[in-house]
Design a protein around this motif. Sequence first.
Motif, PDB file in Angstrom:
ATOM      1  N   SER A 164      -7.324   7.759  -2.836  1.00  0.00           N
ATOM      2  CA  SER A 164      -7.482   6.310  -2.839  1.00  0.00           C
ATOM      3  C   SER A 164      -8.938   5.956  -3.136  1.00  0.00           C
ATOM      4  O   SER A 164      -9.853   6.730  -2.841  1.00  0.00           O
ATOM      5  N   SER A 165      -9.140   4.788  -3.717  1.00  0.00           N
ATOM      6  CA  SER A 165     -10.476   4.310  -4.046  1.00  0.00           C
ATOM      7  C   SER A 165     -10.418   2.795  -4.173  1.00  0.00           C
ATOM      8  O   SER A 165      -9.333   2.208  -4.184  1.00  0.00           O
ATOM      9  N   GLU A 197      -2.406   0.017  -8.162  1.00  0.00           N
ATOM     10  CA  GLU A 197      -3.232  -0.765  -7.231  1.00  0.00           C
ATOM     11  C   GLU A 197      -2.334  -1.682  -6.422  1.00  0.00           C
ATOM     12  O   GLU A 197      -1.420  -2.320  -6.971  1.00  0.00           O
ATOM     13  N   VAL A 255       0.830  -1.201   0.000  1.00  0.00           N
ATOM     14  CA  VAL A 255       0.000   0.000   0.000  1.00  0.00           C
ATOM     15  C   VAL A 255       0.868   1.255   0.000  1.00  0.00           C
ATOM     16  O   VAL A 255       0.604   2.211  -0.742  1.00  0.00           O
ATOM     17  N   ARG A 311       0.997   3.924  -3.222  1.00  0.00           N
ATOM     18  CA  ARG A 311       0.682   5.346  -3.059  1.00  0.00           C
ATOM     19  C   ARG A 311       1.848   6.223  -3.513  1.00  0.00           C
ATOM     20  O   ARG A 311       1.651   7.219  -4.213  1.00  0.00           O
ATOM     21  N   PRO A 371      -9.672   0.186  -0.222  1.00  0.00           N
ATOM     22  CA  PRO A 371      -9.268   1.407  -0.951  1.00  0.00           C
ATOM     23  C   PRO A 371      -7.796   1.402  -1.336  1.00  0.00           C
ATOM     24  O   PRO A 371      -7.019   2.273  -0.929  1.00  0.00           O
ATOM     25  N   TRP A 372      -7.418   0.443  -2.159  1.00  0.00           N
ATOM     26  CA  TRP A 372      -6.007   0.238  -2.482  1.00  0.00           C
ATOM     27  C   TRP A 372      -5.681   0.598  -3.924  1.00  0.00           C
ATOM     28  O   TRP A 372      -4.690   0.127  -4.477  1.00  0.00           O
ATOM     29  N   ARG A 373      -6.511   1.431  -4.543  1.00  0.00           N
ATOM     30  CA  ARG A 373      -6.225   1.994  -5.868  1.00  0.00           C
ATOM     31  C   ARG A 373      -5.864   3.457  -5.658  1.00  0.00           C
ATOM     32  O   ARG A 373      -6.565   4.187  -4.935  1.00  0.00           O
ATOM     33  N   PHE A 374      -4.769   3.903  -6.285  1.00  0.00           N
ATOM     34  CA  PHE A 374      -4.260   5.244  -6.030  1.00  0.00           C
ATOM     35  C   PHE A 374      -4.085   6.022  -7.329  1.00  0.00           C
ATOM     36  O   PHE A 374      -3.560   5.507  -8.315  1.00  0.00           O
ATOM     37  N   ARG A 395     -10.240  -0.887  -5.767  1.00  0.00           N
ATOM     38  CA  ARG A 395      -9.650  -1.439  -6.981  1.00  0.00           C
ATOM     39  C   ARG A 395     -10.760  -1.842  -7.960  1.00  0.00           C
ATOM     40  O   ARG A 395     -11.900  -2.054  -7.552  1.00  0.00           O
TER      41      ARG A 395
END
Length: 204
Positions: free
Chosen positions: A164-165, A53, A25, A29, A180-183, A167
């Motif tokens: 973050s949002s 991600e 993570v 980021r 919320p591991w999409r950046f 995946r």
Amino acid sequence: MPDPHKKPTVEPVRLGRSFFLRDGVTVARELVGKILVRKIGQRCLRCRIVETEAYMGPEDRASHAYGNRKSSRTAVLYGPGGVLYVYLIYGMHPMCNVVTNVAGIPQAVLLRAARPLDGLESAMDGPGKLCHALRIDMGFYGYDLAEGGKLWVADDGLRPRVASSPRVNIDYAGDHRDKPWRFTPADVTASVSPPGGRSRRTGP
């Protein structure tokens, strides 16, 4: 606010092994805004990473290493951070993932999208498009970003605000679908990959 689409203003510094020897993570980021450099012959193609991600290993239902699964394909995930885990979807589109953390902890970051720099005119708004534009194929499986001379990540000091949002394309992941591991850059949507259907397996 820093613009993740702008060209570098200072000489980028290549990221070393220590950057990748952290949890997925954190690396996902901090990769947003970094420069991915691909050397082909005498030419260097550069793009700015705008979407990542994180896939967090044995406890992450979206990860290829969920439940500590091991195979010849996933073996590189269990090595030290900084190498690439590349695989194909539909038998034709390569997905480029950066292994993170220390050996034995199979975490990785999918590079989902980038913004071309230096006049490069290639669509990179999706993980397959990014790989095709930079000619990243299965030959890069296990490639070392920290030491190799064909592909590396550099830092020119840009620090965008990162959002973050959840995946995308991981409906199979159950309660991990909404982690919320999409950046992405907080104020920029251009060059980010479209969500598409959520049933396609795209992460490591």
